[in-house]
Scaffold this motif. Structure first.
Motif, PDB file in Angstrom:
ATOM      1  N   HIS A 121      -0.365 -22.410  21.388  1.00 48.11           N
ATOM      2  CA  HIS A 121      -1.410 -22.721  22.361  1.00 48.11           C
ATOM      3  C   HIS A 121      -0.926 -23.486  23.599  1.00 48.11           C
ATOM      4  N   PHE A 122       0.259 -24.110  23.516  1.00 49.63           N
ATOM      5  CA  PHE A 122       0.728 -24.930  24.642  1.00 49.63           C
ATOM      6  C   PHE A 122       2.188 -24.618  24.967  1.00 49.63           C
ATOM      7  N   SER A 123       2.523 -23.352  24.976  1.00 49.26           N
ATOM      8  CA  SER A 123       3.927 -22.953  25.123  1.00 49.26           C
ATOM      9  C   SER A 123       4.496 -23.212  26.520  1.00 49.26           C
ATOM     10  N   ASP A 124       3.653 -23.528  27.495  1.00 53.80           N
ATOM     11  CA  ASP A 124       4.133 -23.758  28.862  1.00 53.80           C
ATOM     12  C   ASP A 124       4.524 -25.211  29.133  1.00 53.80           C
ATOM     13  N   ILE A 125       4.273 -26.111  28.182  1.00 61.19           N
ATOM     14  CA  ILE A 125       4.633 -27.515  28.430  1.00 61.19           C
ATOM     15  C   ILE A 125       6.149 -27.679  28.365  1.00 61.19           C
TER      16      ILE A 125
END
Length: 254
Positions: free
Chosen positions: A185-189
């Motif tokens: 869900h937060f792979s761009d951080i």
């Protein structure tokens, strides 16, 4: 300075040094500033490193607390490590300790003020029902750990080692759950944010307060923490919160 001698603290120097290195890496490292999606192969290694460091700290704290004691040959214990073990060995759910005649003679033995007024004691944090004492703490740790150990060795398993085991397993699966959620869900951080967040999650989960007191309260809390994180990991891994086929085996395990 003989009047005011100073002591060189290796731990303090290492703490400052490692903190400085940590801050430098987070501001300058190309690796840590890339997204976790770009470094999927390294994510497990980074997670494992963070968990390993914290487990070593946990192990050090536990070893210092039990140093010099023969903890694996204990003949005494608390409500979960001994009282429930002895009761189950005898095929009972009632505990060995019998309420005193003075307690049973009271008009209302559950009334604190009556017990104080008559100077009568009752077992703390136990349940009394129909003139018998019971334990209201969950039997999971007893059945899985304390009872088998006693049946095999004849001794009672140390509660401090039990809280260490439950805390360690819980910490590992909390990290794995966090990693799964971030990948999904937060792979761009950036990796730096992931590492800081992971450290915060693992350090503020509460089990650190339970590690050293290790009475039956802490056994209940750490074992609960252990199995909640196991359940969370398999629930997330079962694909319930994402698109695609649900893994029924992992869902069952959760």
């Amino acid at each position: 300075n003989l009047d005011h001698p100073s002591t060189f603290s290796v731990l303090r120097v290492l703490t400052f040094l490692l903190t400085a290195v940590f801050v430098f890496l987070f501001t300058k490292s190309v690796f840590l500033n890339r997204s976790i999606k770009e470094q999927a192969n390294s994510l497990k290694s980074v997670t494992a490193l963070v968990v390993a460091v914290l487990l070593l700290v946990m192990m050090f704290l536990t070893s210092q607390a039990v140093a010099g004691s023969d903890i694996f040959h204990m003949t005494s214990g608390n409500q979960m490590t001994k009282e429930l073990v002895d009761a189950f060995k005898d095929g009972r759910v009632t505990l060995d300790t019998v309420p005193s005649p003075e307690l049973l003679a009271l008009e209302n033995p559950y009334d604190w003020s009556q017990r104080v007024e008559n100077d009568v004691n009752a077992l703390w944090d136990h349940v009394m029902y129909e003139n018998e004492y019971y334990s209201y703490y969950g039997i999971g740790p007893v059945v899985l750990l304390f009872l088998p150990y006693n049946l095999i060795t004849g001794y009672y398993f140390p509660s401090m080692i039990a809280t260490f085991i439950f805390s360690s397993i819980g910490l590992i699966f909390l990290a794995l759950t966090f990693m799964k959620l971030c990948k999904r869900h937060f792979s761009d951080i950036p990796m730096s944010m992931y590492v800081v967040s992971l450290i915060m999650v693992l350090c503020t989960c509460g089990i650190w307060y339970c590690l050293l007191p290790s009475n039956f309260y802490e056994i209940a809390q750490t074992s609960g923490f252990c199995f909640v994180t196991l359940g969370a990991y398999y629930l997330v891994s079962a694909n319930v919160f994402a698109k695609g086929k649900i893994n029924l085996v992992k869902l069952m395990l959760s």
